[in-house]
Design a protein around this motif. Sequence first.
Motif, PDB file in Angstrom:
ATOM      1  N   ARG A  55       1.111  -1.156   0.176  1.00 38.56           N
ATOM      2  CA  ARG A  55      -0.363   0.410  -0.278  1.00 38.56           C
ATOM      3  C   ARG A  55       0.442   0.892  -0.001  1.00 38.56           C
ATOM      4  O   ARG A  55       1.740   1.125   0.329  1.00 38.56           O
ATOM      5  CB  ARG A  55      -1.165   0.177   1.076  1.00 38.56           C
ATOM      6  CG  ARG A  55      -1.866  -1.261   1.595  1.00 38.56           C
ATOM      7  CD  ARG A  55      -2.987  -0.993   1.897  1.00 38.56           C
ATOM      8  NE  ARG A  55      -3.265  -2.145   2.620  1.00 38.56           N
ATOM      9  CZ  ARG A  55      -4.092  -2.904   3.566  1.00 38.56           C
ATOM     10  NH1 ARG A  55      -4.368  -2.107   4.491  1.00 38.56           N
ATOM     11  NH2 ARG A  55      -5.279  -3.834   3.373  1.00 38.56           N
ATOM     12  N   ARG A  59      -1.292   5.046   3.106  1.00 36.44           N
ATOM     13  CA  ARG A  59      -2.428   3.624   4.124  1.00 36.44           C
ATOM     14  C   ARG A  59      -1.789   3.324   5.126  1.00 36.44           C
ATOM     15  O   ARG A  59      -1.964   3.133   5.569  1.00 36.44           O
ATOM     16  CB  ARG A  59      -2.480   2.849   2.564  1.00 36.44           C
ATOM     17  CG  ARG A  59      -3.842   4.194   1.445  1.00 36.44           C
ATOM     18  CD  ARG A  59      -3.937   3.352   0.542  1.00 36.44           C
ATOM     19  NE  ARG A  59      -5.260   3.614   0.032  1.00 36.44           N
ATOM     20  CZ  ARG A  59      -6.388   3.709   0.295  1.00 36.44           C
ATOM     21  NH1 ARG A  59      -7.015   2.881   0.841  1.00 36.44           N
ATOM     22  NH2 ARG A  59      -7.200   4.276  -1.140  1.00 36.44           N
ATOM     23  N   ARG A  63      -2.986   3.113   8.833  1.00 31.12           N
ATOM     24  CA  ARG A  63      -3.309   1.722   9.408  1.00 31.12           C
ATOM     25  C   ARG A  63      -2.651   1.282  10.501  1.00 31.12           C
ATOM     26  O   ARG A  63      -3.520   1.289  11.574  1.00 31.12           O
ATOM     27  CB  ARG A  63      -2.993   0.475   8.543  1.00 31.12           C
ATOM     28  CG  ARG A  63      -3.174  -0.338   9.375  1.00 31.12           C
ATOM     29  CD  ARG A  63      -2.686  -1.685   7.814  1.00 31.12           C
ATOM     30  NE  ARG A  63      -2.890  -2.826   8.265  1.00 31.12           N
ATOM     31  CZ  ARG A  63      -1.075  -3.160   9.199  1.00 31.12           C
ATOM     32  NH1 ARG A  63      -0.339  -2.813   9.279  1.00 31.12           N
ATOM     33  NH2 ARG A  63      -1.415  -5.090   9.660  1.00 31.12           N
TER      34      ARG A  63
END
Length: 199
Positions: A55, A59, A63
Amino acid sequence: MAHINYYFSTISPFTYLAGTRLEEIADKHGAGITYKPFDIGAIFSRTGGTPPPQRHESRKAYRLQELRRAGVKTGLPINLQPAHFPTNAAPSSYAVIAAQSAGGGDVGALVHSLLRAVWVEEKDIAEDAVVKGCLEGAGFDPSLADSGLLVGAETYAANLEEAVNVGVFGSPFYITDGDERFWGHDRLDDLDVHLAGKL
């Protein structure tokens, strides 16, 4: 009796953060649970998702913030960068499949123990001794880790195909009798309300 098909990965941090709330909700409503571990990497590739390492950096950073906040909200400790992630989830998944078939112990406790091993205890659930310890701790015969490997492998593969076919794309994922779908540990409250007939 209501029933929940529970699709999950034994290495998913968000599945770990569900704790044992699914089992508590099922008990509250008299619902049964079928545990269906599957290959999370394969789900991503089959349903348009992207594995965490691939990713974008924004991102990945988000996360980690989400995991930290979820740990605080759920009261569950979590190591955001565990020593053994990712690891081969197949051996632990085979153990869950064998335990569910054998009965006699607490499958929910086994699943949470395996997840806790990854995200708190810095253990590698691809290792036989770790899986056996989790089996024993949940009231199962640890030798289940050595038996039924062919059936475990076949069921694990079948769970993946079934998951794709019924609309699963992440972990944890809960599907009720009426095909109501709930994705994520943060949707367990919605599942609870649904089982109460209010959603």
